[in-house]
Design an enzyme around this catalytic site. Sequence first.
Site, PDB file in Angstrom:
ATOM      1  N   CYS A 111      14.151  11.049   6.425  1.00 23.41           N
ATOM      2  CA  CYS A 111      13.985  10.669   7.837  1.00 23.41           C
ATOM      3  C   CYS A 111      15.272  10.858   8.630  1.00 23.41           C
ATOM      4  O   CYS A 111      15.244  11.211   9.801  1.00 23.41           O
ATOM      5  CB  CYS A 111      13.500   9.224   7.934  1.00 23.41           C
ATOM      6  SG  CYS A 111      14.568   8.067   7.079  1.00 23.41           S
ATOM      7  N   GLU A 141       9.559  17.042  14.472  1.00 28.17           N
ATOM      8  CA  GLU A 141      10.033  16.769  13.109  1.00 28.17           C
ATOM      9  C   GLU A 141       9.326  17.710  12.129  1.00 28.17           C
ATOM     10  O   GLU A 141       8.102  17.738  12.060  1.00 28.17           O
ATOM     11  CB  GLU A 141       9.746  15.311  12.718  1.00 28.17           C
ATOM     12  CG  GLU A 141      10.333  14.965  11.370  1.00 28.17           C
ATOM     13  CD  GLU A 141      10.032  13.534  10.918  1.00 28.17           C
ATOM     14  OE1 GLU A 141       8.872  13.105  11.027  1.00 28.17           O
ATOM     15  OE2 GLU A 141      10.966  12.862  10.439  1.00 28.17           O
ATOM     16  N   GLU A 166       9.492   1.886  11.030  1.00 27.96           N
ATOM     17  CA  GLU A 166      10.561   2.835  10.692  1.00 27.96           C
ATOM     18  C   GLU A 166       9.912   4.211  10.666  1.00 27.96           C
ATOM     19  O   GLU A 166       9.129   4.521   9.761  1.00 27.96           O
ATOM     20  CB  GLU A 166      11.161   2.482   9.336  1.00 27.96           C
ATOM     21  CG  GLU A 166      11.769   1.097   9.339  1.00 27.96           C
ATOM     22  CD  GLU A 166      12.672   0.817   8.145  1.00 27.96           C
ATOM     23  OE1 GLU A 166      12.605   1.543   7.153  1.00 27.96           O
ATOM     24  OE2 GLU A 166      13.453  -0.138   8.236  1.00 27.96           O
ATOM     25  N   LYS A 216       0.897  -1.183   0.000  1.00 23.95           N
ATOM     26  CA  LYS A 216       0.000   0.000   0.000  1.00 23.95           C
ATOM     27  C   LYS A 216       0.927   1.222   0.000  1.00 23.95           C
ATOM     28  O   LYS A 216       1.431   1.648   1.026  1.00 23.95           O
ATOM     29  CB  LYS A 216      -0.873  -0.015   1.260  1.00 23.95           C
ATOM     30  CG  LYS A 216      -2.204   0.709   1.148  1.00 23.95           C
ATOM     31  CD  LYS A 216      -2.142   2.142   0.696  1.00 23.95           C
ATOM     32  CE  LYS A 216      -1.845   3.109   1.825  1.00 23.95           C
ATOM     33  NZ  LYS A 216      -1.626   4.490   1.342  1.00 23.95           N
TER      34      LYS A 216
HETATM   35  P1  NAD Z   1       2.456   8.894   6.988  1.00 23.73           P
HETATM   36  O1  NAD Z   1       2.583   8.231   8.299  1.00 23.73           O
HETATM   37  O2  NAD Z   1       1.492  10.013   6.854  1.00 23.73           O
HETATM   38  O3  NAD Z   1       2.038   7.852   5.853  1.00 23.73           O
HETATM   39  C1  NAD Z   1       2.811   6.710   5.563  1.00 23.73           C
HETATM   40  C2  NAD Z   1       1.939   5.634   4.955  1.00 23.73           C
HETATM   41  O4  NAD Z   1       0.991   5.201   5.935  1.00 23.73           O
HETATM   42  C3  NAD Z   1       1.105   6.092   3.753  1.00 23.73           C
HETATM   43  O5  NAD Z   1       1.074   5.066   2.797  1.00 23.73           O
HETATM   44  C4  NAD Z   1      -0.273   6.304   4.352  1.00 23.73           C
HETATM   45  O6  NAD Z   1      -1.317   6.185   3.420  1.00 23.73           O
HETATM   46  C5  NAD Z   1      -0.315   5.189   5.374  1.00 23.73           C
HETATM   47  N1  NAD Z   1      -1.288   5.365   6.478  1.00 23.73           N
HETATM   48  C6  NAD Z   1      -1.727   6.524   7.023  1.00 23.73           C
HETATM   49  N2  NAD Z   1      -2.617   6.262   7.999  1.00 23.73           N
HETATM   50  C7  NAD Z   1      -2.736   4.919   8.077  1.00 23.73           C
HETATM   51  C8  NAD Z   1      -3.506   4.033   8.891  1.00 23.73           C
HETATM   52  N3  NAD Z   1      -4.354   4.487   9.833  1.00 23.73           N
HETATM   53  N4  NAD Z   1      -3.371   2.698   8.722  1.00 23.73           N
HETATM   54  C9  NAD Z   1      -2.508   2.218   7.775  1.00 23.73           C
HETATM   55  N5  NAD Z   1      -1.785   3.007   6.971  1.00 23.73           N
HETATM   56  C10 NAD Z   1      -1.879   4.341   7.112  1.00 23.73           C
HETATM   57  O7  NAD Z   1       3.932   9.344   6.587  1.00 23.73           O
HETATM   58  P2  NAD Z   1       4.387  10.230   5.341  1.00 23.73           P
HETATM   59  O8  NAD Z   1       3.957  11.636   5.599  1.00 23.73           O
HETATM   60  O9  NAD Z   1       3.966   9.539   4.096  1.00 23.73           O
HETATM   61  O10 NAD Z   1       5.981  10.109   5.436  1.00 23.73           O
HETATM   62  C11 NAD Z   1       6.810  10.968   6.138  1.00 23.73           C
HETATM   63  C12 NAD Z   1       7.215  10.334   7.456  1.00 23.73           C
HETATM   64  O11 NAD Z   1       7.909   9.111   7.217  1.00 23.73           O
HETATM   65  C13 NAD Z   1       8.207  11.188   8.249  1.00 23.73           C
HETATM   66  O12 NAD Z   1       7.840  11.178   9.599  1.00 23.73           O
HETATM   67  C14 NAD Z   1       9.544  10.464   8.062  1.00 23.73           C
HETATM   68  O13 NAD Z   1      10.499  10.690   9.066  1.00 23.73           O
HETATM   69  C15 NAD Z   1       9.089   9.043   8.019  1.00 23.73           C
HETATM   70  N6  NAD Z   1      10.111   8.197   7.374  1.00 23.73           N
HETATM   71  C16 NAD Z   1      10.818   7.322   8.159  1.00 23.73           C
HETATM   72  C17 NAD Z   1      11.819   6.537   7.586  1.00 23.73           C
HETATM   73  C18 NAD Z   1      12.617   5.566   8.409  1.00 23.73           C
HETATM   74  O14 NAD Z   1      13.214   4.679   7.827  1.00 23.73           O
HETATM   75  N7  NAD Z   1      12.645   5.684   9.715  1.00 23.73           N
HETATM   76  C19 NAD Z   1      12.083   6.635   6.208  1.00 23.73           C
HETATM   77  C20 NAD Z   1      11.328   7.543   5.450  1.00 23.73           C
HETATM   78  C21 NAD Z   1      10.332   8.310   6.046  1.00 23.73           C
END
Ligand code: NAD
Length: 506
Positions: free
Chosen positions: A300, A398, A266, A191
Amino acid sequence: MALKVSEKLISEVTANVEDIQLYINGEFFPAESGAAFDNINPYTNEKINRTAEGRAEDIKKAVAAAKAAFENGPWGSMKISERMKYINRIADVIDEEIEKIAILEAYDTGLPVSQTRNMTARSAENFRFYARMVEARLHGDAYQSDSEFLNYTIHKPLGPVGLITPWNAPFMLETWKVAPALATGNTVVLKPAELSPVSANILAQVIDKAGLPDGVFNVVHGYGETAGAALVAHPDVKAISFTGETSTGSLIIKNAADSLKKTSMELGGKSPLIIFDDADFERALDAAVWGIFSFNGERCTANSRVLVHKSIKDAFTKALKKRIDHIKIGDPMDPSTELGPLIEKEHCNKVNSYIELAGEEGCEVYQGKVPEDIKAGNFVPPTVFLNADNSMRVCQEEIFGPVLSIIEFEKEEEAIQAANDVKYGLAGYVWTNDLKRGHRVAQAVEAGMIWINSQNVRDLKIPFGGMKASGIGREGGHYAFDFYTEPKVIHVALGNHHIPQFGKGE
Ligand code: NAD
């Protein structure tokens, strides 16, 4: 590495990006409801295409396909050498299409095309790396128990697994999960993030072209609250690997508890980069600038807090301002662009609200300039918050944009204290030429990954992940095997060992 792509190729590839469908059981479909949403270009804020909006019923179909492929198909029981041929073939197909994928990724996300090129090459390597790893390292152990038993372990794939990914480096992060999941014999429902669906669609096309058996890999586009939540809740999904925001991760863990799913998290970061007075000044500056302004600051592991020794702070600030003045801001499709637009308007507004807050909290805000001829686009110029204090909200939360706080310190303990006084613990960077201090500080900083005198160089063999609010578990290298396989121990009696005698009384 600059990307040498012709303008002709860019205009050909971006001229008419096809609408995106779901990929289930080896076929591309619209969502069952017929729903779709617009996918927007961050540079122009115009529509790129329409993306099918998968919901619970589509997740159900995809999981059924993944389950059937695992239970009845050849994937889980295929000879490893055979399975790895498919995994290597995926890498080869990515390589064949590398320029096209890099261009479309930049078009969809606003990341500069010179940077998506490297990430696309890394994506192919994710598959080759796991093909090698599974052949070489996916093995169990044998335990001899006196002469009575030989116990040994084997690692079995879990079954259908759910992978949920963010928008910030979509193709690389998707392949980072898909490669170990498939290589270890699982089947997958991906997804991807709704804000960057194009490269997940390409991944489906790549895997289709590589000829994987139907149902082994499936993609359901859609929103997190509907498609994502349905994947987390589905009882036949054995595990969820998630990358995204900390608050989403915590919600997913709660929702996964009902069906007792294994999860890997992550999450977000607020990583410190500590520069001591004996550091190689120019290299530390290069690393600090690249670490926050590459990938548009949407990274991240970005060093969003720079802790700099008092004696070099003024020189560092002066040099940093000069770099900021010269960062090339512009069209992500221009190979010379260093900083592109952020993923969407809403995120741009969020980052700008932190810039306003920094002023209110007492920082001096210094920014680069977005060229005047750029009319649309979600641009935030490279920004630094000077005279920041670690307790400010801008140093604690963040922001996920090209925004950096400069915090001064005098003593080593002060730097460690500030580095750790934050809820996150993903990455950290230490710059010093004092070997003992480098190791000492690296060991004291609370983070899953620390680099000494280096920027964020990734070795695929190392464990990747964070501590505290930055994540639970590690992926990468053989650590991914702990997540994507179930270790099973088999006890073999070698003789007639003692068995307690029950029910033999008179
Ligand atoms: P997000 O949490 O908004 O969304 C990530 C994914 O989760 C999307 O596909 C979204 O549709 C899905 N999602 C949202 N709500 C959900 C739910 N209730 N149930 C299941 N899935 C759901 O994150 P984002 O804004 O897309 O990404 C940015 C974030 O990702 C930042 O906080 C960044 O630090 C983090 N990030 C972490 C790493 C790591 O390896 N630690 C790497 C890249 C990004």
